[in-house]
Design an enzyme around this catalytic site. Structure first.
Site, PDB file in Angstrom:
ATOM      1  N   TYR A 109       0.856  -1.189   0.000  1.00  0.00           N
ATOM      2  CA  TYR A 109       0.000   0.000   0.000  1.00  0.00           C
ATOM      3  C   TYR A 109       0.890   1.236   0.000  1.00  0.00           C
ATOM      4  O   TYR A 109       1.858   1.319   0.753  1.00  0.00           O
ATOM      5  CB  TYR A 109      -0.887   0.006   1.257  1.00  0.00           C
ATOM      6  CG  TYR A 109      -1.745   1.245   1.364  1.00  0.00           C
ATOM      7  CD1 TYR A 109      -3.059   1.227   0.906  1.00  0.00           C
ATOM      8  CD2 TYR A 109      -1.236   2.427   1.895  1.00  0.00           C
ATOM      9  CE1 TYR A 109      -3.847   2.368   0.978  1.00  0.00           C
ATOM     10  CE2 TYR A 109      -2.016   3.565   1.955  1.00  0.00           C
ATOM     11  CZ  TYR A 109      -3.316   3.531   1.497  1.00  0.00           C
ATOM     12  OH  TYR A 109      -4.086   4.667   1.556  1.00  0.00           O
ATOM     13  N   GLU A 197      -3.797   7.463  -3.617  1.00  0.00           N
ATOM     14  CA  GLU A 197      -3.710   6.128  -3.050  1.00  0.00           C
ATOM     15  C   GLU A 197      -3.378   5.127  -4.150  1.00  0.00           C
ATOM     16  O   GLU A 197      -4.078   5.063  -5.155  1.00  0.00           O
ATOM     17  CB  GLU A 197      -5.059   5.782  -2.419  1.00  0.00           C
ATOM     18  CG  GLU A 197      -5.031   4.579  -1.541  1.00  0.00           C
ATOM     19  CD  GLU A 197      -6.371   4.375  -0.847  1.00  0.00           C
ATOM     20  OE1 GLU A 197      -6.436   4.544   0.376  1.00  0.00           O
ATOM     21  OE2 GLU A 197      -7.354   4.050  -1.539  1.00  0.00           O
TER      22      GLU A 197
END
Ligand code: ADP
Ligand code: MG
Length: 389
Positions: A109, A197
Site C-alpha cells: 500500500y 492512493e
C-alpha cells in the site's frame, strides 16, 4: 473532487509511475477491441465508479479470453455495482477499464494525504496492501508506516528509502519504490491533491513494482488553476442537487433531517444548524447563497432545497452584509409565486436594508413566519414541524 481510476493512472503515468497498459471502454465492442490491441492472454475488466472495494463487489474480474472480456463488460456496464463503499443502492457503471492482467507476487500500500494535525503532506505505506488494508489499519495500526514531508524540502530521498525498507522491500526494489514515491509526491503537490492512493502497489514478475489501482482526489478550491483536472470531472458521480447548485454559484450540502436551510455564508450555516439542533430539530441540507444574492439566485436556492422530499419546513436565515435584505425578500416572494411551495417558511432577516426587506414580505400576503433572531427562528421552525406532525 474525485476522478476515476483510469484517469488517475493516465495522470500518474505522465509523472513516471509505472501502471499497466490499458484503456477505458464504454461498450462491449470497444472493450474487445482494446483487449485485442493490448495483446496477451489475460485482461482485467474493472468497473469505473468513484468508490473503492470493487474487487469485493465483483467489479474487478480477470478474463482469459476475448469472449470473457465481452461477457464481463456486458455484465458490468449498465448495472449498479454494490461494494462496501457504495451503500446498498450501489453505483451505476457506465465505463470499464480494460488492462493487462499482471501476475502478482505481493501487494503493498502506498498513499499520501494532507495531515491536518501536522499541516503536512504525509506518506502512508504498508507491507500489507490489497483489499484488506482498512482492516489492517484498524486491527494492527503498527503495520501502517507514516512519514510527514517538510514542504520546504519536499519528499527527500532518504525518507523514501526509509519507508521502502520498512515496507520490507530490498535491493533494486528500494530504488524503484523511491522513484514511485517521488513521482506520486510531485503529482500530489503540482495538482493540489488532497489524497492519493496506490493500492495495491504490486510486486509483479521479476520483482518490478507497478500501480495496479490508483485513486486521487483534489482540492475543489484550487481547480481554477488546473483546467486539465477539471476536464476529468464526472458529473454522473456527484449528487445532482450539489451539481445544479454549483452551476448557479450556490453551495449545497445534503444532510438527513427535515429542515431545509437557506443561508448566506458557511459560518452562518453552521450556526443555523447548531441552533436547529439545539432546539431538537434536524437540518435536511444547507444551501449557501453567498454574498450579493440576486432574486434569481434565491429562487434557484428554493428550487434546489425543495427537490429533497424530506424537507418539511424551510428556515431562511440571512445576515446581510454584502447582500441586501430587500433583494432576498423579492426573491422569496418571487419563489412563492413561481413555485408550488407547500412547506412552512420561517424567515429571519438582519443587516443591510432590513427595513426595506421585511415590509416586502408582509405586503406579499404569503404566510411567511417572521423571526426576530436566530434563536427565535430555530424555535419557530421546530414548533411548526411539531405542530404538523
Ligand atoms: P478495489 O480497490 O476497488 O477493490 P483494485 O483495482 O484494487 O480495486 O482491484 C482489486 C484487486 O484486483 C487488487 O488488489 C489486485 O489483486 C487485483 N488486480 C487489479 N488490477 C489488476 C491487474 N491489472 N492485474 C492483476 N490483478 C489486478
Ligand atoms: Mg484497490
Amino acid at each position: 473532487m474525485n476522478i476515476h481510476e483510469y484517469q488517475t493512472k493516465e495522470l500518474l503515468r505522465g509523472f513516471g509511475v509505472p501502471v499497466p497498459n490499458g484503456r477505458v471502454a464504454h461498450n462491449v465492442d470497444n472493450a474487445a477491441t482494446i483487449a485485442e490491441d493490448l495483446g496477451g492472454e489475460r485482461w482485467v475488466v474493472k468497473a469505473q465508479i468513484h468508490a473503492g472495494g470493487r474487487g469485493k463487489g465483483g467489479g474487478v474480474r480477470v478474463a482469459s479470453s476475448l469472449e470473457e472480456v465481452r461477457q464481463f463488460t456486458d455484465e458490468m456496464i449498465g448495472t449498479y455495482l454494490v461494494t462496501p463503499q457504495t451503500g446498498e443502492q450501489g453505483r451505476l457503471v457506465q465505463r470499464v477499464l480494460i488492462e493487462q492482467a499482471c501476475k502478482i507476487n505481493k501487494e503493498y500500500y502506498l498513499g499520501m494525504v494532507i495531515d491536518r494535525a501536522t499541516q503536512r503532506i504525509t506518506v502512508i505505506a504498508s507491507a500489507s496492501g490489497g483489499m484488506n488494508i482498512e482492516e489492517v489499519a484498524k486491527t494492527d495500526p503498527d503495520r501502517v508506516i507514516r512519514e510527514a514531508v517538510d514542504p520546504a524540502i519536499g519528499l527527500a530521498g532518504f525518507q523514501c528509502r526509509k519507508i521502502a525498507a520498512r515496507m520490507g522491500l530490498a535491493g533494486k526494489q528500494i530504488g524503484e519504490a523511491a522513484k514511485i514515491m517521488q513521482a506520486l509526491y510531485r503529482c500530489f503537490r503540482d495538482k493540489d491533491a488532497l489524497l492519493a492512493e496506490i493500492n495495491p502497489l504490486a510486486a509483479i514478475d521479476e520483482g518490478r513494482l507497478m500501480a495496479l489501482d490508483a485513486k486521487m482526489s483534489f482540492d475543489s478550491n484550487a481547480m481554477y488553476r488546473h483546467s486539465d483536472i477539471i476536464e476529468l470531472r464526472d458529473f454522473d458521480e456527484e449528487d445532482v442537487k450539489e451539481v445544479e447548485a454549483s452551476g448557479h454559484g450556490l453551495n449545497y450540502i445534503a444532510l438527513d433531517g427535515d429542515v431545509g436551510c437557506i443561508v448566506n455564508g458557511a459560518g452562518l450555516a453552521m450556526a443555523t444548524m447548531d441552533a436547529i439542533s439545539f432546539h431538537k430539530g434536524r437540518p435536511a441540507n444547507f444551501l449557501d447563497v453567498g454574498g450579493g444574492a440576486s432574486p434569481e439566485k434565491v429562487g434557484n436556492a428554493f428550487r434546489i432545497v425543495l427537490q429533497d422530499p424530506n424537507v418539511k419546513a424551510i428556515l431562511v436565515n440571512i445576515f446581510a452584509g454584502i447582500n441586501r435584505c430587500d433583494w432576498i425578500a423579492e426573491g422569496l416572494v418571487q419563489a412563492m409565486r413561481d413555485q408550488d411551495i407547500q412547506v412552512p417558511i420561517v424567515v429571519r432577516l438582519a443587516g443591510t436594508n432590513v427595513e426595506k426587506g421585511a415590509p416586502i414580505l408582509k405586503a406579499s400576503g404569503f404566510p411567511f413566519i417572521m423571526a426576530d433572531n436566530l434563536d427565535d427562528a430555530a424555535t419557530k421552525v421546530v414548533a411548526v414541524l411539531e405542530a404538523a406532525a
